[in-house]
Design a protein around this motif. Structure first.
Motif, short mmCIF file in Angstrom:
data_model
loop_
_atom_site.label_atom_id
_atom_site.label_comp_id
_atom_site.label_asym_id
_atom_site.label_seq_id
_atom_site.Cartn_x
_atom_site.Cartn_y
_atom_site.Cartn_z
N ILE A 247 39.60 39.25 42.06
CA ILE A 247 40.91 39.17 41.73
C ILE A 247 40.82 37.33 40.80
CG2 ILE A 247 43.56 38.54 42.13
CD1 ILE A 247 43.11 39.94 44.23
N TYR A 248 40.77 38.63 38.96
CA TYR A 248 40.74 37.03 38.62
C TYR A 248 42.20 36.46 37.86
CZ TYR A 248 37.18 35.19 35.60
OH TYR A 248 36.27 34.70 35.16
N VAL A 249 42.11 35.55 37.39
CA VAL A 249 43.35 34.36 37.30
C VAL A 249 42.17 33.79 35.98
CG1 VAL A 249 44.65 32.77 37.60
CG2 VAL A 249 44.14 33.94 39.48
N CYS A 250 42.67 34.58 34.93
CA CYS A 250 43.09 33.83 33.36
C CYS A 250 44.29 34.31 32.56
CB CYS A 250 42.26 35.31 32.99
SG CYS A 250 43.09 36.27 33.00
N ARG A 251 43.79 32.96 31.13
CA ARG A 251 44.13 33.13 30.23
C ARG A 251 44.27 34.51 29.82
NH1 ARG A 251 43.44 28.43 24.95
NH2 ARG A 251 45.57 29.69 24.05
N MET A 252 45.32 35.01 29.30
CA MET A 252 45.47 35.66 28.60
C MET A 252 47.03 35.52 27.33
SD MET A 252 44.42 39.14 28.23
CE MET A 252 43.51 39.19 29.47
N ASP B 289 47.31 31.86 34.49
CA ASP B 289 47.93 32.06 35.50
C ASP B 289 48.56 33.93 35.66
OD1 ASP B 289 47.09 29.96 37.01
OD2 ASP B 289 48.65 29.82 37.63
N PHE B 290 47.21 34.33 34.61
CA PHE B 290 47.60 35.94 33.92
C PHE B 290 46.59 36.34 35.41
CE2 PHE B 290 47.40 40.00 32.49
CZ PHE B 290 48.77 40.70 31.84
N VAL B 291 46.92 37.72 36.26
CA VAL B 291 46.25 37.70 36.82
C VAL B 291 45.79 39.38 36.56
CG1 VAL B 291 46.49 39.08 39.31
CG2 VAL B 291 47.10 37.37 38.92
N LYS B 292 44.41 39.64 36.91
CA LYS B 292 44.09 40.92 36.54
C LYS B 292 42.64 41.23 37.66
CE LYS B 292 44.03 41.70 32.14
NZ LYS B 292 44.39 43.17 31.46
N VAL B 293 43.11 41.77 38.03
CA VAL B 293 41.76 42.86 39.50
C VAL B 293 41.50 43.75 38.98
CG1 VAL B 293 42.73 44.83 41.02
CG2 VAL B 293 44.46 43.00 40.59
N LEU B 294 39.99 43.56 39.48
CA LEU B 294 38.68 44.16 38.62
C LEU B 294 38.62 45.49 40.00
CD1 LEU B 294 37.14 40.48 38.06
CD2 LEU B 294 38.67 41.87 36.59
N ASP B 295 36.98 45.76 39.05
CA ASP B 295 36.30 46.47 39.91
C ASP B 295 37.05 48.43 40.39
OD1 ASP B 295 33.52 45.57 39.84
OD2 ASP B 295 33.45 44.87 42.23
N PHE B 296 37.80 48.78 39.43
CA PHE B 296 38.74 49.55 39.27
C PHE B 296 37.82 50.37 39.12
CE2 PHE B 296 42.67 47.78 39.77
CZ PHE B 296 43.20 48.35 40.71
N GLY B 297 36.87 50.62 38.62
CA GLY B 297 35.58 51.59 38.83
C GLY B 297 35.19 52.14 40.24
N LEU B 298 34.89 51.75 40.91
CA LEU B 298 34.47 52.26 41.59
C LEU B 298 35.55 52.23 43.06
CD1 LEU B 298 31.48 49.86 42.63
CD2 LEU B 298 31.41 51.92 41.42
N VAL B 299 37.13 52.75 42.67
CA VAL B 299 38.42 53.57 43.30
C VAL B 299 37.79 54.55 44.48
CG1 VAL B 299 39.28 51.55 42.04
CG2 VAL B 299 38.98 54.63 42.24
#
Length: 548
Positions: free
Chosen positions: A363-368, A373-383
């Protein structure tokens, strides 16, 4: 996942003609591919070391000629001044290479001037006083040419030109001695004495050719479809993550390289099977359109059998490193971040996906843009795709491996139940919220196995009892409902958890203005001016993308 069947039409279809290859970069027609940036940077470091060694040698010559063996000094009355200039030149180049903001190509070109200047100084020492007319020992200029050619990453053409000029410094020194009235050898004898200089100048193009051929091979090996690897950002259990750039759009991206053995590929047949599943799941994952899900641009497999994902490049921190550095978060901010993570997973759950590896590192907290504090969820390639025709078969659950992290793994996954659904992600989200609130794991244990046992058997302590920060009762209860052992007692999916999180009143206590102020105070390197496409973001490499 259902696909709408296209309507039939008698209207003839117009096909777009394939795009012709577009010239890449500015080196077309030069016959020379530029070296990778990291290789050039490494060579510049070696050049700085070479300058330091050169300064040491000039200093040793000055000390030996002035103090230790003054009577043996045969280089004339100005030898000390010449050696001092040599020391100053080396130190000046050392400082320029180490600390100048100029680019590496300019530093390399200036280094060629250094080669010529040092050769001239050596030639003055070689011919300032009267020297033998028929024989001289090997000139230091020949040694300097060879050493410099083996270290400096100049092109063969530039290296040859600079080396030939440097080799000519000894004959120039002889001519200057002639102009000063000293006896000198004939032109033919001068060339015979200094021909090793020219031989070394010709040989100098060989190391340059080898280095640039290696650079071409590295560039070819780093090309992933339309993307080219630029900088290694990190590595983990799954493989490596690189910063990459699209060769036509000049768009930065992150490429995750996944080793075949991690995916259970033990033979060619298994590799092809995994590749087909990899392709199918990547295409389905690319359909996710929540703004809080990391964008997947491309995927594929290299000639060596390494799988790769091309994703958007993020500027920020993963939750794990953020909390490890700054401690637990206030309740309002936790709800603010949890809602965004739920939004991403709710989209996935609605499409029949189960992530199965939700954890702070993913779960990445980044500047967008202008948001913080914009959240991006990672690793959806392995769902895992909830398809009963391939129950339990995913990239990380097919025969050779399991998925998940012990600290965030739901009891039903630990027990090996086949019908694992969305509520496993809800349990993991509860563990993540617990970690954000307390800075601690739900269960602490000496070994992963003991931790797994506690997830199955032990009741967690409410987060409000493990931190001094104020946690409202409704948030405390929400987290505990996610951590129920029986999936039936948890929120049904991330969509329901999102609704419950939106009802928490303290979520309004944290908003964009507070987020920006926090980033400006604690992570100012991410709050600078936005970069234009194709420019390199001024962001620490370690903060660009989470590695799992």
């Amino acid at each position: 996942m259902e696909n709408d069947r296209p309507m039939k039409s008698d209207r003839p279809r117009k096909m777009v003609e394939p795009r012709l290859p577009t010239p890449i970069g500015s080196t077309q027609g030069t016959g020379m591919t530029p070296l990778p940036d990291d290789l050039v940077a490494a060579q510049c470091v070696r050049m700085a070391l070479m300058y330091a060694v050169g300064a040491g040698l000039w200093t040793m010559g000055l000390v030996m000629g002035s103090l230790v063996l003054p009577d043996a000094n045969q280089f004339g009355p100005y030898a000390a001044q010449i050696k001092t200039v040599g020391i100053a030149t080396c130190l000046l180049m050392l400082g320029y290479t180490r600390f100048s903001p100029c680019g590496h190509p300019r530093k390399i070109n200036v280094g060629l001037t250094f080669l010529v200047v040092n050769a001239f100084l050596i030639a003055l020492l070689n011919s300032w006083t009267e020297q033998p007319l028929t024989f001289r020992p090997l000139s230091w200029i020949a040694i300097v040419i060879v050493v410099y050619a083996m270290i400096a990453p100049s092109t063969p053409r530039k290296m040859l030109v600079a080396s030939m000029i440097a080799a000519t410094m000894d004959p120039l020194g002889v001519w200057l001695a002639h102009r000063r009235g000293l006896p000198v050898p004939s032109a033919a004898m001068t060339f015979a004495m200094f021909y090793p200089n020219y031989a070394c100048a010709i040989i100098s193009i060989l190391p340059s050719h080898v280095l640039h051929r290696l650079g071409r091979q590295i560039r070819t090996a780093r090309e992933m479809g339309s993307y080219q690897l630029v900088e290694l950002l990190g590595h983990g259990g799954m493989g490596e993550v690189w910063r990459a750039r699209h060769r036509l759009l000049a768009r930065d991206a992150a490429i995750k390289l996944v080793r075949p053995e991690v995916l259970g590929a033990g033979s060619q047949a298994e590799t092809r099977t995994i590749l087909r599943r990899f392709e199918r799941e990547a295409q389905a994952t690319a359909a996710l359109n929540s703004p809080h899900t990391i964008n997947l641009f491309d995927f594929g497999m290299t000639g060596e059998g390494t799988f790769y994902y091309v994703m958007e490049l993020l500027a920020g921190r993963d939750l794990e490193s953020l909390i490890r550095e700054f401690g637990p978060l206030p309740a309002g901010r936790v709800i603010y971040l949890l809602r965004q993570a739920c939004h991403s997973l709710a989209d996935a759950h609605a499409r029949g996906f189960v992530h199965r590896d939700i954890k702070p590192a993913n779960i990445y907290v980044c500047r967008m843009g202008l948001e913080y504090d914009f959240v991006k969820v990672l690793d959806f390639g392995l769902v895992k795709v909830r398809d009963h025709r391939e129950a339990g078969q995913t990239l990380l659950t097919a025969d050779h491996g399991t998925t998940g992290t012990p600290a965030y793994m739901a009891p039903e996954i630990i027990l090996g139940e086949t019908d694992v659904d969305r509520r496993a992600d809800v349990y993991a989200l509860g563990c993540v919220a617990y970690y954000m609130l307390t800075g601690q794991l739900v269960f602490e244990a000496d070994t992963p196995m003991k931790m797994l046992v506690q997830h199955v058997q032990s009741q967690p302590v409410p987060p409000s009892q493990r931190t001094e920060l104020k946690i409202p009762r409704e948030l405390d209860q929400l987290v505990m409902s996610c951590l129920e052992k029986d999936p039936k007692n948890r929120p049904h999916d991330a969509g329901e958890l999102f609704t419950l999180a939106c009802r928490c009143r303290m979520g309004d206590e944290w908003e964009t203005t507070q987020a920006r102020e926090w980033w400006e105070q604690h992570l100012p390197e991410f709050t600078g001016a936005l970069t234009i496409p194709g420019s390199t973001p001024d962001v620490p490499a370690a903060g660009m993308l989470a590695i799992s």
